[in-house]
Scaffold this active site. Structure first.
Site, PDB file in Angstrom:
ATOM      1  N   ASP A  46      28.306  22.818  37.083  1.00 22.94           N
ATOM      2  CA  ASP A  46      28.480  24.281  37.130  1.00 22.94           C
ATOM      3  C   ASP A  46      29.014  24.747  38.482  1.00 22.94           C
ATOM      4  O   ASP A  46      28.981  25.946  38.782  1.00 22.94           O
ATOM      5  CB  ASP A  46      27.145  24.971  36.815  1.00 22.94           C
ATOM      6  N   GLU A  48      27.754  24.269  41.479  1.00 21.16           N
ATOM      7  CA  GLU A  48      26.797  24.379  42.590  1.00 21.16           C
ATOM      8  C   GLU A  48      26.936  23.157  43.488  1.00 21.16           C
ATOM      9  O   GLU A  48      27.250  22.061  43.017  1.00 21.16           O
ATOM     10  CB  GLU A  48      25.368  24.457  42.037  1.00 21.16           C
ATOM     11  N   ARG A 105      36.657  37.203  61.909  1.00 22.82           N
ATOM     12  CA  ARG A 105      37.379  38.473  62.023  1.00 22.82           C
ATOM     13  C   ARG A 105      36.553  39.636  61.489  1.00 22.82           C
ATOM     14  O   ARG A 105      36.849  40.786  61.778  1.00 22.82           O
ATOM     15  CB  ARG A 105      38.731  38.378  61.283  1.00 22.82           C
ATOM     16  N   HIS A 139      37.302  33.918  67.087  1.00 17.67           N
ATOM     17  CA  HIS A 139      38.223  35.061  67.069  1.00 17.67           C
ATOM     18  C   HIS A 139      37.839  36.113  68.110  1.00 17.67           C
ATOM     19  O   HIS A 139      38.691  36.680  68.776  1.00 17.67           O
ATOM     20  CB  HIS A 139      38.263  35.673  65.672  1.00 17.67           C
ATOM     21  N   ASP A 178      49.090  40.680  69.997  1.00 17.90           N
ATOM     22  CA  ASP A 178      48.332  41.942  69.951  1.00 17.90           C
ATOM     23  C   ASP A 178      47.463  42.021  71.201  1.00 17.90           C
ATOM     24  O   ASP A 178      47.349  41.055  71.961  1.00 17.90           O
ATOM     25  CB  ASP A 178      47.505  42.070  68.657  1.00 17.90           C
ATOM     26  N   LYS A 201      50.083  45.685  68.159  1.00 18.87           N
ATOM     27  CA  LYS A 201      50.147  45.464  66.713  1.00 18.87           C
ATOM     28  C   LYS A 201      49.223  46.445  66.004  1.00 18.87           C
ATOM     29  O   LYS A 201      48.095  46.660  66.432  1.00 18.87           O
ATOM     30  CB  LYS A 201      49.693  44.027  66.415  1.00 18.87           C
ATOM     31  N   GLY A 233      50.687  34.427  58.373  1.00 22.40           N
ATOM     32  CA  GLY A 233      51.918  34.302  59.159  1.00 22.40           C
ATOM     33  C   GLY A 233      52.611  35.643  59.367  1.00 22.40           C
ATOM     34  O   GLY A 233      53.644  35.716  60.030  1.00 22.40           O
ATOM     35  N   THR A 235      51.652  38.274  61.140  1.00 26.89           N
ATOM     36  CA  THR A 235      51.625  38.702  62.547  1.00 26.89           C
ATOM     37  C   THR A 235      52.744  38.022  63.322  1.00 26.89           C
ATOM     38  O   THR A 235      53.470  38.663  64.092  1.00 26.89           O
ATOM     39  CB  THR A 235      50.253  38.335  63.175  1.00 26.89           C
TER      40      THR A 235
HETATM   41  C1  R5P Z   1      44.149  39.042  64.505  1.00 25.81           C
HETATM   42  O1  R5P Z   1      43.544  39.802  65.245  1.00 25.81           O
HETATM   43  C2  R5P Z   1      44.252  37.589  64.747  1.00 25.81           C
HETATM   44  O2  R5P Z   1      44.158  37.267  66.099  1.00 25.81           O
HETATM   45  C3  R5P Z   1      45.525  37.024  64.159  1.00 25.81           C
HETATM   46  O3  R5P Z   1      46.621  37.625  64.795  1.00 25.81           O
HETATM   47  C4  R5P Z   1      45.625  37.303  62.697  1.00 25.81           C
HETATM   48  O4  R5P Z   1      44.403  37.093  62.083  1.00 25.81           O
HETATM   49  C5  R5P Z   1      46.665  36.425  62.053  1.00 25.81           C
HETATM   50  O5  R5P Z   1      46.699  36.712  60.678  1.00 25.81           O
HETATM   51  P1  R5P Z   1      48.059  36.704  59.880  1.00 25.81           P
HETATM   52  O6  R5P Z   1      48.699  35.372  60.123  1.00 25.81           O
HETATM   53  O7  R5P Z   1      47.628  36.897  58.447  1.00 25.81           O
HETATM   54  O8  R5P Z   1      48.882  37.836  60.354  1.00 25.81           O
END
Ligand code: R5P
Length: 318
Positions: A46, A48, A105, A139, A178, A201, A233, A235
């Site tokens: 199942d 688990e 995150r 993160h 960012d 960003k 990808g 960002t």
């Molecule tokens: C965001 O604050 C993280 O540092 C990464 O920039 C982000 O999580 C990357 O995610 P993605 O590749 O989906 O843009």
């Protein structure tokens, strides 16, 4: 001699892993001259999770090497099950080595009626008996505060920076995609003797982001875009597009600690201006049919952390 040393090591500690990080766990054990512990992780019909330790852990220090990478919830549940089995089998301590810590995150509420999943995972981990966490490039640092147990947040930046050096062109700029990654960008920059540029960003939703401003000189310069993780990808794709718009030199290197690489990542990263993508093996990635990708192994860092932990040495002193 080797056999005697292995026996001595086995008596002291054992490294086990679930299904997420077996190769890395094995490479780590090998560096320590140890064997991987006998632990089977399967699924009941199942779905688990079904964990069985196939060797004693009584009075031994257990290191569970497992990233909580996709499928995230499944891998977290495996860690909890292994920890619970170890606690009930009288392990002397249980350390979770999370090369990649999923849900990091989710370190604050995104708005009303939303959870803080990073905190919830921390609570579950402690409840399962984990008494020490070793993570890599979490993160955000506030995740450490979610735990009441010791947390070591190690960094892959020195190892990635070493791998980057042979690809670096003169006049390169380290770009933070960012404002949250400025500290990491500065760590790269000071190791590589490069200036830093920062993008502003904005996150439009879970999958879409947009760059509104760039601080720093990037015109006609080769850029190394760094990040803690690459998920969709998006960002990185936006960063590349924004940098091209303001006249950056058109061949980019991307470096990130964690290659989460969701299914759409490959498309987003398949940008003609990206010539190299460097990530660690915190999450298994196959680079066989992806020549731009270079993988830096975390095994030396993890083995060093286990060695220091067993020896009661500091994780941060050189
Ligand atoms: C965001 O604050 C993280 O540092 C990464 O920039 C982000 O999580 C990357 O995610 P993605 O590749 O989906 O843009």
């Amino acid at each position: 001699m080797v056999a005697a040393r292995r026996k001595e090591m086995r008596a002291k500690f054992v490294i086990v892993s679930g299904s997420a990080s077996q190769k890395l766990a094995m490479a780590t054990a090998q560096r320590l001259g140890a064997e991987i512990g006998q632990c089977s992780v399967t699924r009941f019909p199942d779905t688990e999770v079904n964990v069985q330790l196939n060797e004693p852990v009584r009075e031994r220090r257990v290191f569970i090497v497992q990233s909580s990478c996709p499928p995230v919830d499944q891998h977290i549940m495996e860690v909890l099950a292994i920890a619970d089995a170890c606690r009930r089998a009288a392990a002397s301590s249980i350390t979770w080595i999370a090369p990649y810590f999923g849900y990091a995150r989710s370190d604050k509420r995104r708005g009303g009626r939303t959870p803080i999943m990073g905190r919830l995972v921390a609570d579950f981990a402690e409840r399962a008996g984990i008494d020490h966490l070793i993570a890599l490039d979490l993160h955000s640092q506030q995740v450490e505060g979610f735990f009441h147990i010791p947390v070591e947040n190690l960094s892959a930046v020195p190892a990635i920076a070493d791998a980057l050096k042979s690809h670096l062109e003169p006049e390169s700029v380290i770009v933070s995609p960012d404002t949250g990654r400025v500290k990491m960008a500065s760590a790269y920059a000071s190791r590589m003797g490069c200036p830093v540029a920062v993008l502003h960003k904005e996150r439009l939703n879970g999958r879409k982001t947009a760059v509104s401003r760039i601080v720093g000189e990037v015109r006609a310069r080769p850029c190394v875009i760094i990040d803690d993780m690459i998920s969709t990808g998006g960002t990185i794709n936006n960063a590349v597009e924004a940098l091209i718009r303001v006249g950056a030199a058109g061949n980019f290197i991307v470096a990130a600690s964690h290659g989460v690489f969701t299914p759409e990542a490959r498309k987003n990263l398949n940008h003609p201006a990206i010539r190299k993508i460097i990530v660690t093996d915190s999450i298994p990635v196959s680079s066989d049919d992806w020549p731009q990708v270079k993988i830096v192994s975390l095994a030396p860092i993890l083995a060093g952390a286990i060695r220091r932990s067993i020896g009661g040495e500091s994780m941060t002193d050189p």
